[in-house]
Design a protein around this motif. Structure first.
Motif, short mmCIF file in Angstrom:
data_model
loop_
_atom_site.label_atom_id
_atom_site.label_comp_id
_atom_site.label_asym_id
_atom_site.label_seq_id
_atom_site.Cartn_x
_atom_site.Cartn_y
_atom_site.Cartn_z
N UNK A 431 51.31 35.32 30.61
CA UNK A 431 52.27 36.10 30.23
C UNK A 431 51.99 37.36 29.35
N UNK A 432 50.87 37.23 28.48
CA UNK A 432 50.40 38.33 27.70
C UNK A 432 49.43 39.31 28.74
N UNK A 433 48.89 38.59 29.68
CA UNK A 433 47.97 39.48 30.78
C UNK A 433 49.04 40.27 31.39
N UNK A 434 50.06 39.60 31.97
CA UNK A 434 51.09 40.44 32.63
C UNK A 434 51.81 41.55 31.87
N UNK A 435 51.81 41.16 30.48
CA UNK A 435 52.49 42.27 29.79
C UNK A 435 51.56 43.36 29.48
N UNK A 436 50.18 43.09 29.58
CA UNK A 436 49.29 43.87 29.22
C UNK A 436 48.99 44.96 30.38
N UNK A 437 49.58 44.57 31.48
CA UNK A 437 49.49 45.75 32.53
C UNK A 437 50.29 46.95 32.40
N UNK A 438 51.08 47.10 31.43
CA UNK A 438 51.99 48.29 31.05
C UNK A 438 51.30 49.15 30.11
N UNK A 439 50.08 48.67 29.60
CA UNK A 439 49.34 49.38 28.56
C UNK A 439 47.87 50.04 29.27
N UNK A 440 47.37 50.85 28.68
CA UNK A 440 46.07 51.20 29.06
C UNK A 440 44.76 50.72 28.12
N UNK A 441 45.13 49.56 27.87
CA UNK A 441 43.86 48.91 27.04
C UNK A 441 43.02 48.13 28.12
N UNK A 442 41.89 48.24 27.70
CA UNK A 442 40.86 47.49 28.53
C UNK A 442 41.05 45.99 28.21
N UNK A 443 41.19 45.30 29.45
CA UNK A 443 41.53 44.19 29.66
C UNK A 443 40.30 43.07 30.27
N UNK A 444 39.99 42.27 29.31
CA UNK A 444 38.84 41.02 30.05
C UNK A 444 39.50 39.78 30.31
N UNK A 445 39.00 39.01 31.22
CA UNK A 445 39.44 37.93 31.48
C UNK A 445 38.56 36.77 31.90
N UNK A 446 38.45 35.56 30.93
CA UNK A 446 37.29 34.79 31.30
C UNK A 446 37.57 33.94 32.61
N UNK A 447 36.13 33.48 33.13
CA UNK A 447 36.06 32.94 34.57
C UNK A 447 35.54 31.55 34.33
N UNK A 448 34.72 31.33 33.28
CA UNK A 448 34.04 30.08 33.01
C UNK A 448 34.78 28.76 32.76
N UNK A 449 34.60 27.68 32.94
CA UNK A 449 35.08 26.41 32.35
C UNK A 449 34.62 26.42 30.99
N UNK A 450 35.55 26.37 29.82
CA UNK A 450 35.16 26.33 28.57
C UNK A 450 33.83 25.29 28.07
N UNK A 451 32.88 25.71 27.51
CA UNK A 451 31.93 24.75 27.27
C UNK A 451 30.81 24.42 28.28
#
Length: 651
Positions: A431-451
């Protein structure tokens, strides 16, 4: 006080920001079929790019270092906004782009069947750019440029014809030059079936007469042999050129496909080969669409800089060669650095197989340079699982809500500054990722399985399919536990995963941040991380960003920076991670790293959020208090970074 446009301001400052060229006409969306070698009927997915000949040329000109602007109309819709945003990212001035509330943005659907067949459907009936009228033409904006590019498509209807003629006359009155791209599409003149958008020539005297009405205004005329035929009214190329010359003293340039081009500044000679030619480039044609727009951008780069005609032709041919080797039109346009590198080298017949050239194309055409980056890293998943378990809590929805609070804290701190950013996951942070779409901030997102070690990816077994679901502005972040002393099997398995991920990022047009943690699996000295960096590059992997462990060892930072710059001087930069260290230790790491220019900031998580999350989950603080505490923790680190960076600049 009414604000002035960039064009007006540049004009009043004596041309300090004067535009080199303004292009006028088509501005739409290209939906390119991603499956190659089949019918358009059998294509299942499409890549979205900005399109339209003058729009593509404006992008190409800007990438080559010209100051370019566009005059067009777009719809008051999502695609229209995308065109304007993308042009701004490319550095094209959009003062002349009008928004049409009554019409939709133009659309073209394209495919690549084989080297000679490119199915194309235009959706252009009552579209925004074909409603451009004389009243849309701003004399000040036209006069702010040294040249105007008009094209044949925008002579096919009365309103756009009048707009083109008005702009051309204004340019001539201002002492500038008019360029005419013949750009003949029979379907847009009603001379071909709607399913034959790729048709390039249908003889028609009415079209010839309409096109010839602009000839007295032109200083440069560019077209393929077929386009020369329609403009000159003859299927004999030399006869058509002489008919054009009888009505215009413009420089004539005839594009000849694989044979390059030929220019005629004066009388048309007895043969095409007797004109002025530039070096051609015999490469494999993958996609001819857009090559002419790239050719025009390249020719303008030379012509408007008063280069010899042979050089203008060579640059134009090279730009066309680079685009015919790639997918898409505007995104395939070359940068100036890329073009110079291409002209100086020897390349394979299949250009798109050159990893060196493709890396240069990618790295010199990325959008959104950032001098610094202050990132709240709250992409953690296993840590929140553990926190819920410690507290005897089972409601994961509360973690979703907490990550929304973290985004709000970042927003209050960043206040729209694009040098702020957030790392968020798709599990707790969707939900936060979706909300971040309305802002000009740099957005990073993890792809790895934690650990995971060896490295595993979340989502599909095919990581490329996972990334296809991600918005293109999401930077793919991958944490890998990698140590130079790992055994051969561990290294080989992790290397294969990193190669798969890097290839997927490039194919889906996502930037890639590689996070390296070595300290958990072996001793670390001043050369450890640099050794891992060297190895990653030796695999042919070029991360856009690196995320590295904090250290107060200046020699380690120097070694890491040197390793990156040796392999990729165009790398975006390094950000520090926190490793859940106490705040004072993180600040010490920031101070130690700040003297190194490639370090752009930090991406810290648990140091900022862990205690706040614990207090919030136990009910010790409410939402507003959590936002305030998160913001304060972020502010302390941001202030520490800026103080250390200022000290570096002063030194």
């Amino acid at each position: 006080m009414v604000s002035k446009t960039m064009a007006q301001q540049g004009q009043e400052r004596g041309g300090e920001n004067r535009l080199d060229v303004v292009t006028l006409g088509r501005a739409g969306i290209d939906l390119y079929g991603e499956q190659i070698g089949g019918r358009l009927e059998d294509m299942a997915s499409f890549a979205k790019y900005i399109g339209g000949s003058p729009t593509n040329t404006a992008v190409g000109a800007a990438r080559l270092g010209l100051r370019a602007g566009l005059i067009a109309r777009v719809g008051a819709d999502h695609f229209g906004r995308f065109i304007v945003e993308e042009l701004n990212r490319e550095g094209v001035v959009t003062d002349g782009v009008r928004t049409d509330p009554d019409r939709l943005t133009a659309l073209a659907i394209l495919g690549i069947r084989d080297p000679d067949t490119f199915p194309l459907i235009f959706y252009r009936e009552n579209c925004a750019d074909m409603a451009l009228c004389a009243g849309d033409i701003d004399p000040d904006f036209v006069a702010s440029a040294g040249a105007l590019l008009i094209n044949g498509t925008h002579l096919s209807q009365p309103g756009v014809f009048d707009a083109s003629i008005k702009a051309a006359r204004l340019m001539k009155a201002a002492g500038g030059r008019v360029v005419f791209d013949i750009d003949y599409r029979p379907v847009l003149w009603g001379l071909a079936g709607k399913d034959n958008g790729e048709d390039r020539f249908v003889a028609d005297q009415c079209v010839t007469e309409a096109l010839q009405r602009v000839l007295p205004l032109c200083d440069l005329i560019v077209g393929t042999e077929e386009e020369i035929h329609i403009l000159g009214g003859s299927t004999d190329t030399l006869a058509a050129l002489r008919a054009i010359r009888a009505q215009s003293s413009a420089l004539l340039v005839c594009k000849r496909g694989a044979e390059g081009c030929v220019a005629f500044p004066d009388a048309v000679p007895a043969s095409l080969d007797a004109g002025i030619v530039g070096r051609g480039f015999p490469i494999e044609v993958f996609n001819v669409l857009g090559a002419g727009d790239a050719f025009m951008a390249g020719f303008l780069r030379g012509w408007l800089k008063d280069m010899p005609l042979e050089k203008c032709c060579e640059i134009a041919n090279a730009c066309g060669a680079l685009v015919v080797s790639r997918h898409g039109c505007a995104p395939a346009m070359a940068s100036w650095d890329e073009l110079r590198h291409f002209l100086a080298g020897q390349w394979p017949h299949r250009l798109r197989e050159s990893a060196e050239l493709e890396q240069l194309h990618w790295s010199t055409n990325r959008h959104g340079e950032r001098d610094e980056l202050t990132v709240l890293a709250i992409d953690h998943r296993s840590q929140f699982d553990n926190l819920l378990a410690e507290l005897g809590e089972s409601d994961e929805a509360r973690i979703h809500h907490f990550k929304n609070l973290a985004l709000e804290a970042l927003h209050r701190m960043g206040a729209g500054d694009p040098n702020y950013g957030v790392l968020l996951d798709g599990r707790f942070g969707a939900r936060a990722l979706e909300a971040a779409a309305d802002h000009p901030y740099w957005i990073g997102r993890p792809i790895e399985v934690p650990g995971s070690r060896p490295l595993l990816f979340e989502g599909s077994h095919d990581v490329g399919m996972t990334l296809r679901d991600w918005p293109t502005n999401h930077v793919v972040k991958c944490l890998v536990f990698y140590h130079p002393d790992d055994d051969a099997e561990m290294r080989a398995r992790q290397d294969r995963q990193l190669l798969r991920l890097f290839d997927a990022c490039r194919r889906t047009r996502h930037e890639f941040l590689l996070e390296i943690i070595a300290s958990k699996h072996g001793p670390v000295d001043s050369g450890t991380i640099a050794s891992v960096i060297d190895h990653v590059y030796s695999l042919g992997i070029y991360p856009d960003w690196w995320k590295l462990e904090p250290t107060t060892d200046a020699a380690a930072w120097a070694a890491s920076e040197t390793a990156i710059l040796r392999h990729d001087p165009l790398c975006r930069g390094i950000v520090l991670l926190g490793l859940s260290a106490p705040r004072d230790e993180v600040l010490a790491g920031i101070v130690a790293a700040a003297p190194f220019p490639l370090v752009k900031g930090f991406a810290v998580g648990r140091t900022i959020f862990h205690d706040v999350a614990q207090q919030w989950l136990t009910g010790a603080i409410d939402d507003e208090a959590a936002i305030t505490a998160l913001g304060e923790n972020l502010r302390v680190l941001a202030d520490g970074w800026r103080a250390a960076r200022s000290a570096r600049v002063a030194a």
